[in-house]
Design a protein around this motif. Sequence first.
Motif, PDB file in Angstrom:
ATOM      1  N   CYS A  86      24.583  17.774  21.840  1.00  0.00           N
ATOM      2  CA  CYS A  86      24.211  16.493  22.192  1.00  0.00           C
ATOM      3  C   CYS A  86      23.992  16.471  23.834  1.00  0.00           C
ATOM      4  O   CYS A  86      24.926  16.938  24.451  1.00  0.00           O
ATOM      5  CB  CYS A  86      24.944  15.341  21.825  1.00  0.00           C
ATOM      6  SG  CYS A  86      24.802  15.043  20.072  1.00  0.00           S
ATOM      7  N   VAL A  97      20.771  12.515  23.024  1.00  0.00           N
ATOM      8  CA  VAL A  97      20.033  13.075  22.405  1.00  0.00           C
ATOM      9  C   VAL A  97      20.897  14.152  21.502  1.00  0.00           C
ATOM     10  O   VAL A  97      21.273  14.993  22.212  1.00  0.00           O
ATOM     11  CB  VAL A  97      18.723  13.758  22.991  1.00  0.00           C
ATOM     12  CG1 VAL A  97      17.971  14.499  22.335  1.00  0.00           C
ATOM     13  CG2 VAL A  97      18.243  12.657  23.789  1.00  0.00           C
ATOM     14  N   CYS A  98      20.701  14.201  20.162  1.00  0.00           N
ATOM     15  CA  CYS A  98      21.110  15.277  19.493  1.00  0.00           C
ATOM     16  C   CYS A  98      20.391  16.260  18.773  1.00  0.00           C
ATOM     17  O   CYS A  98      19.989  15.804  17.488  1.00  0.00           O
ATOM     18  CB  CYS A  98      22.506  14.600  18.436  1.00  0.00           C
ATOM     19  SG  CYS A  98      23.556  13.793  19.397  1.00  0.00           S
ATOM     20  N   ASP A  99      19.872  17.238  19.365  1.00  0.00           N
ATOM     21  CA  ASP A  99      18.893  18.245  18.725  1.00  0.00           C
ATOM     22  C   ASP A  99      18.955  19.595  19.208  1.00  0.00           C
ATOM     23  O   ASP A  99      20.351  19.790  19.617  1.00  0.00           O
ATOM     24  CB  ASP A  99      17.318  17.783  18.911  1.00  0.00           C
ATOM     25  CG  ASP A  99      16.981  17.618  20.468  1.00  0.00           C
ATOM     26  OD1 ASP A  99      18.035  18.410  21.237  1.00  0.00           O
ATOM     27  OD2 ASP A  99      16.043  17.057  20.839  1.00  0.00           O
ATOM     28  N   ASP A 100      18.368  20.419  18.955  1.00  0.00           N
ATOM     29  CA  ASP A 100      18.600  21.788  19.133  1.00  0.00           C
ATOM     30  C   ASP A 100      18.288  22.378  20.498  1.00  0.00           C
ATOM     31  O   ASP A 100      18.044  23.283  20.932  1.00  0.00           O
ATOM     32  CB  ASP A 100      18.056  22.661  18.157  1.00  0.00           C
ATOM     33  CG  ASP A 100      16.587  22.650  17.948  1.00  0.00           C
ATOM     34  OD1 ASP A 100      16.055  21.690  18.756  1.00  0.00           O
ATOM     35  OD2 ASP A 100      16.062  23.495  17.349  1.00  0.00           O
ATOM     36  N   THR A 101      17.917  21.176  21.437  1.00  0.00           N
ATOM     37  CA  THR A 101      17.510  21.500  22.752  1.00  0.00           C
ATOM     38  C   THR A 101      18.897  21.239  23.800  1.00  0.00           C
ATOM     39  O   THR A 101      19.795  20.422  23.235  1.00  0.00           O
ATOM     40  CB  THR A 101      16.438  20.775  23.197  1.00  0.00           C
ATOM     41  OG1 THR A 101      16.771  19.364  23.279  1.00  0.00           O
ATOM     42  CG2 THR A 101      15.150  20.861  22.282  1.00  0.00           C
TER      43      THR A 101
END
Length: 129
Positions: A86, A97-101
Amino acid sequence: VNVTRRLQAEFPAAQVSSVSSAAFQGNFLNVPSFDFAAPTVQTNETRDSVSPSSFPDFIVNLTGPVVAALDAQGRETVTFTVAAKCWQLFRRGGPMVCDDTYGGLFQSLPTVTANCNPVCHTATLTVVP
């Protein structure tokens, strides 16, 4: 022991192109584990900075795996893979933002390097803004 000659003697019809070897240390009673020295780290670097920030002993109480590879000097080798979970662009008010970026906040993901001499006990975090 010349492994290539021995393999050629055992299997004369086979063609051996190359053989490599690696040493391993058996840590039979080890349970791999580590602790963080602090729950968070803070850097005041800006995006324009290209100087990495290092946090020695970011990881402490490091215990390597049951079977650890050794380098050419006989030191244990332990590797870490860092993945962004995150991130938040602004400390207050910005969305988490909690994604793979990693939101382009860094030139590259941070790295964690184990400090081993000959056994690993700590690791250093390096962040390149």
